[in-house]
Design a protein around this motif. Structure first.
Motif, short mmCIF file in Angstrom:
data_model
loop_
_atom_site.label_atom_id
_atom_site.label_comp_id
_atom_site.label_asym_id
_atom_site.label_seq_id
_atom_site.Cartn_x
_atom_site.Cartn_y
_atom_site.Cartn_z
N SER A 1 0.82 -1.20 0.00
CA SER A 1 0.00 0.00 0.00
C SER A 1 0.86 1.25 0.00
CB SER A 1 -0.90 0.01 1.23
OG SER A 1 -0.11 0.06 2.41
N LYS B 1 -10.67 3.44 -0.76
CA LYS B 1 -9.74 2.30 -0.66
C LYS B 1 -10.43 0.96 -0.81
CE LYS B 1 -9.85 1.78 4.39
NZ LYS B 1 -9.02 1.68 5.60
N ASP B 2 -11.74 0.88 -0.60
CA ASP B 2 -12.48 -0.37 -0.75
C ASP B 2 -13.61 -0.16 -1.75
OD1 ASP B 2 -11.20 -2.03 1.39
OD2 ASP B 2 -11.97 -0.39 2.64
N ASN C 1 -7.59 -1.46 -1.63
CA ASN C 1 -7.45 -2.39 -0.52
C ASN C 1 -8.21 -3.69 -0.75
OD1 ASN C 1 -6.70 -3.05 2.29
ND2 ASN C 1 -8.90 -2.92 2.64
N GLN D 1 -4.77 -5.16 -2.43
CA GLN D 1 -3.88 -5.59 -1.38
C GLN D 1 -4.45 -6.77 -0.59
OE1 GLN D 1 -2.77 -2.56 1.44
NE2 GLN D 1 -1.02 -3.73 2.18
N ASN D 2 -5.74 -6.78 -0.36
CA ASN D 2 -6.34 -7.84 0.46
C ASN D 2 -7.32 -8.66 -0.36
OD1 ASN D 2 -5.01 -7.38 3.08
ND2 ASN D 2 -6.01 -5.38 2.98
#
Length: 540
Positions: A57, A409-410, A428, A447-448
């Motif tokens: 990130s 981010k989501d 994210n 990232q996730n």
């Protein structure tokens, strides 16, 4: 014995058995064998570490004072590997302190802190973007390596040698010109002796190379053919040297910036920068007519190279201790700044520079070099981190009407919701619910978790990188019943892939690929269609 040696942050170098002439400015071909080269792939690649690999990130919690921050969603990054530092013949761990790049090869310099002299050089190949290879490594006894640069099939190496181990030397400072063989290290080299405690940096063009020495130092111009010093200018406490056009630019910790004519070393301009602490590694780089200067506890200084006026000061929010600006590297519209324990910051080019954020990597950032799609971060005993910027690899005509991602981010798509984006996106997590359709063209990193729920679709064209490598709580890409992942390009899944009953993957075109580093769970009724390359053979 290292008496009052200029400790250039990680410093110096003790090398080959060389130089029959004791004149300080002499240079001649070494006949000795003071270098040990290891090209054994098995032993070398044990130093590759993927523990922290995967999508990383960029957070915009600023470590710099007085800066507006920019969105963190436009520069997707993946840490593809770390290279643990070598140990020398006495079992002592060396420290990474400098990187030079030529094409797909990165040359990494290592040195020894403290009184002992010892150094090494690695050659790393990043031709395969997600599988770097450590091709060869050279241990260089009795020599610290401070810096290196590639020039016309040679490595120009700055350092300092233990004069107690070489009776031909009056001073430790040396420059080595090493011939490469198809990019690989050799034991063919020439040593030029200089008048100081250590050579702190080198730069090169087609006809000459340039070296600077610290303490009571000088700028030296050395002929590429004869390896002899042709001219020099005395300037104390020199940290770095760089070339731009027909100008040679040096940075002194006490005297600031000097700009010289490349041909004659005539001084054209000088201006002050922040006075620096002694014996610290500092670098400079250019962004058009702006000169970016790492200024230690004073952060990053931005100057107009023509007038010498200071355009911007980017101070560290908590300067002190190991929070110190060590190095800066400019590449493709971004400036990457190594701030020691405060990490690696990224700034967008412009007037003024704007903060993108701090890169989420572990360890100290002591030196940074960015070239092509890669960022190389030297972390001392933490070795070298190799980070890849996930740039769009093509322009897709059918995506030209899509906007740039700006949803935070989501990303969650509700049932039957349709969203389309274009460009570079770092995010994210993603959830696409029943009937939702997400389309992304360009490059995207997640990232996730990425979840496609029943009936959801994700159309990706370009590159997708997702997850982290072998975590205790693994990141997952989950495709549920009747959900579809449609791939035109390259997908790298650093974590696990779970294909629940009825999941679908469809590859478009003839050049698509998928790389999965984690575990694959494939339940009944899974459908995988199209032509693709499965690099890790995980989808069988």
């Amino acid at each position: 014995m290292r008496n009052n040696l200029y400790l250039f942050a990680f410093l110096t170098m003790s090398l080959f058995i060389s130089c029959d002439n004791n004149d300080d400015n002499s240079s001649d071909q070494s006949a000795g064998n003071g270098i040990t080269i290891n090209s054994d792939a098995t032993s070398l690649n044990q130093r590759l570490d993927y523990t922290n690999s995967g999508v990383i990130s960029i957070t915009n919690t600023s470590t710099a004072k007085g800066l507006a921050t920019q969105s963190t969603t436009d520069l997707p990054m993946v840490q593809i590997a770390e290279i643990n530092p070598p140990t020398d013949s006495n079992g002592r761990t060396l420290q990474a302190n400098h990187v030079a790049v030529n094409g797909n090869y990165a040359y990494v310099a290592y040195t020894m802190m403290g009184e002992a002299y010892s150094g090494a050089i690695d050659v790393i190949d990043v031709t395969d973007p997600y599988k770097p290879k450590l091709l060869t490594s050279a241990l260089i006894a009795n020599t610290d390596i401070t810096s290196l640069t590639y020039s016309n099939g040679n490595l120009i190496i700055a350092g300092a040698k233990d004069i107690d181990k070489d009776a031909t030397l009056t001073n430790p400072a040396i420059v080595i010109n090493m011939q490469l063989s198809s990019g690989m290290l050799t034991d063919k080299y020439t040593v030029t002796k200089l008048e100081s405690h250590a050579t702190t940096d080198v730069a090169a063009n087609s006809s000459s190379y340039f070296a600077v020495t610290g303490d009571t130092g000088s700028l030296f111009k050395i002929n590429n053919s004869t390896k002899a010093v042709t001219s020099k200018v005395a300037v104390e406490d020199l940290r770095t040297v760089a070339l731009t056009g027909d100008k040679i630019v040096t940075l002194s910790g006490k005297k600031g910036v000097n700009i010289y004519s490349e041909s004659t070393l005539a001084l054209q301009k000088s201006f002050a920068t922040s006075t620096d602490v002694s014996a610290a590694k500092r670098t400079i780089d250019f962004d058009g007519t702006k000169l970016l200067v790492s200024e230690g506890y004073n952060g990053l200084g931005v100057y107009d190279i023509n007038s010498g006026s200071k355009l911007q000061t980017i101070g560290l929010a908590s300067a002190g201790g190991d929070n110190v600006t060590n190095a800066v590297s400019v590449n493709d519209g971004y400036a990457f700044v190594a701030n020691g324990a405060a990490g690696l910051n990224v700034y967008k080019s412009g007037t003024p520079l704007s903060l993108v954020g701090t890169v989420g990597i572990t360890g100290s950032s002591n030196y940074v070099k960015s070239s092509g799609d890669y960022i190389y971060v030297a972390s001392g005993k933490g070795g070298l981190k190799i980070i890849k910027m996930e740039k769009p690899n093509a322009t897709f005509a059918n995506c030209s009407s899509y906007g740039v991602y700006n949803q935070g981010k989501d990303l969650i798509l509700n049932s039957n919701e349709v969203k389309s984006y274009n460009g570079s996106t770092a995010i994210n997590s993603i959830i696409v619910n029943s009937g939702g359709v997400l389309t992304h063209c360009g490059s995207i990193s997640v990232q996730n978790t990425l979840i496609l729920n029943s009936g959801g679709t994700f159309n990706m064209t370009g590159t997708l990188a997702q997850g982290k490598y072998q975590q205790s709580n693994p990141t997952e890409l989950i495709i549920n019943s009747n959900a579809l992942l449609q791939i035109e390009g390259s997908v790298v899944i650093w974590g696990d892939l779970r294909l629940n009953s009825g999941a679908k993957i469809n590859f478009i075109g003839n050049n698509s690929s998928i790389t999965i580093y984690g575990k694959v769970t494939k339940n009944s009724g899974v459908t995988i269609t199209g032509t693709y390359k499965d690099t890790e053979n995980k989808l069988k």
